[in-house]
Write a protein that holds these residues in place. Structure first.
Motif: not given
Ligand code: MG
Ligand code: UD1
Length: 457
Positions: A25, A108, A231
């Motif tokens: 990610k 993130d 996310n």
């Molecule tokens: Mg997160």
């Protein structure tokens, strides 16, 4: 900002399952830079004395990306993914330094600003808090932890999966970033258990642990734009939109004219001089630097390019990595430039490919000129001197040198070097046949007549 005794720990070991991606990610990009890169940039700007990054096992790519932005960042591996508090403890050696403040940032959360990181640290260093959380009020609080407060005291942070109906109605959410006092960080983190819905060691539980020890807790608020977490791909797109708005505003403030800024896409590292004009629908990839008074016309795509003052680019130009466009040079419609230097005042105004090439000052590249740089195995270079004139529709077969002042006749296929001031003609000679056009016309008409007769019969 001046350096202070702050230890930053960036958490980048999560799997990011909600991204549904083969790529970790934190390596997904917004505005041409990875999520991790954005956070490392903010961390560097905050003036921290020490930076640690927690990565997943075997994730050398993540460690490498972190080092690109903060070269002396220490990487720690979280062997098992057991939650955010567990991840911070992977950087135990960094915590043992007992910095004045430990600030934990999530990789993130890419839009976070250096000032916010510093404010959190100051809440610990100057404010005397053992734990300072960062809060925000998102339009949709789904998925975020909620701050449980009593007056101006922060009592706990509850993850959504563990929250009661009443707690889920709380609008004040956890942004993820948190500062801990360096002296308390280890004992607090070690006391956190995993008795919760996800069986994970939650960093937000540091708040309840501090409260149980009668230590001071506090929170700061940031804007929802600044601390949105990514996310899934929808949030990735939302962050892109927010970051583009931020970058456009910065460019406008720095003296760039954009007639329709909402249609121009910038990269986090795009650099502009003064009085640059950008027409609608221009896309900047990574590593583009634009000099003073440059005009970039509509529908151009630029990446890894350096453009010097007064140059004109587009419309419909494509500059690829290694393109260096000199002062006052013109790159026109449907011209692609890759790994090529175009000299001062040189022009390639229409339909051309310049790859692995040098074009000298004031040279003119005619419409349809192609540098044939690739033979299926290797790339070869084309070098043009100054004041070279390449006629339209010429094919320059590399490796090739065309010296100063040389002239290439239109439609040539040039395979041999051309000397200074020489004229290269590389095409078959034209023949004109007297009355040949009329003869051909009569002949073709007769064929057509004969065919008509056949279909009728
Ligand atoms: Mg997160
Ligand atoms: C987390 C917070 C939540 C907050 C939200 C803000 C926890 C338990 N919850 O939830 O309160 O509202 O962020 O965006 O902290 N990571 C590791 N190792 C792990 C787990 C996570 O390194 O074992 C890293 C991830 O790479 C990521 C960060 O920690 O950068 C946050 O993890 P994530 O799973 O995204 O937590 P959220 O569910 O978003």
């Amino acid at each position: 900002m001046t350096a202070a005794d702050i230890q930053i720990v960036v958490l980048a070991a999560g799997e990011g399952t909600r991204m549904k991606s083969a790529l970790p990610k934190v390596l997904h990009k917004v505005a041409g830079r990875s999520l991790l890169g954005h956070v490392m940039g903010a961390v560097a700007g905050a003036g921290a004395s020490h930076v640690a990054v927690v990565i997943g096992p075997g994730r050398d790519d993540v460690a490498k990306e972190a080092a690109q932005h903060v070269p002396n960042a220490e990487a720690f591996v979280q062997a098992e993914r057991l939650g955010t508090a567990h991840a911070v403890l992977a950087a135990r050696r960094a915590l043992e330094r007992r910095a004045a403040a430990v600030v934990i940032a999530f990789a993130d959360t890419p839009l976070v600003r250096p000032q916010t990181i510093r404010r959190l640290a100051d809440a610990v260093i100057d404010g005397g808090a053992a734990v300072a959380a960062l809060a925000f009020r998102p339009a949709d609080p789904k998925g975020y932890g909620r701050l449980i407060t009593e007056g101006d005291r922060l009592i706990a942070i509850r993850e959504e999966k563990d929250a009661s109906e009443a707690e889920r109605a709380i609008a004040l959410c956890n942004a993820g970033l948190m500062a801990l006092s360096g002296a308390e960080a280890l004992p607090i983190l070690e006391a956190i258990g995993n008795d919760n819905a996800q069986r994970e060691y939650y960093l937000p539980d540091a708040v309840a642990q501090a409260v149980a020890r009668n230590l001071k807790t506090t929170w700061l608020e940031a804007s929802a734009e600044e601390v949105m977490g990514i996310n899934d791909r929808a949030q990735l797109a939302a962050a892109e939109r927010l970051l583009q708005e931020r970058l456009r505003a910065e460019a406008l403030a720095a003296g760039v004219t954009m007639t329709a800024p909402e249609t121009v896409f910038l990269a986090a590292d795009t650099r502009f001089g003064r009085d640059v004009v950008i027409e609608p629908h221009v896309v900047f990839g990574e590593k583009v630097a634009v000099g003073d008074n440059v005009t970039i016309r509509s529908f151009s795509h630029l990446e890894g390019a350096v453009i010097e003052a007064d140059a004109r680019i587009g419309p419909y130009a494509r500059l690829r990595p290694g393109a260096k466009i000199g002062r006052d040079a013109h790159i026109g419609n449907f011209v692609e430039v890759k790994e090529a230097t175009v000299g001062e005042g040189a022009k390639a105004n229409h339909f051309a490919y310049l790859g692995d090439a040098v074009v000298g000052a004031r040279s003119n590249i005619g419409a349809g000129t192609i540098t044939c740089n690739y033979d299926g195995f290797a790339k070869h270079r084309t070098e043009l001197g100054a004041g070279v004139f390449v006629g339209s529709n010429s094919t320059l077969v590399a490796p090739l040198r065309i010296a100063n002042g040389a002239y290439v006749a239109a439609g040539s296929v040039v395979t041999r070097d051309v000397a200074e001031d020489a004229l290269a003609i590389g095409r078959s000679r034209q023949t004109n046949k007297e009355n040949g056009g009329a003869k051909l016309r009569t002949h073709l008409a007769a064929i057509k007549e004969a065919q008509k007769g056949k279909t009728k019969g």
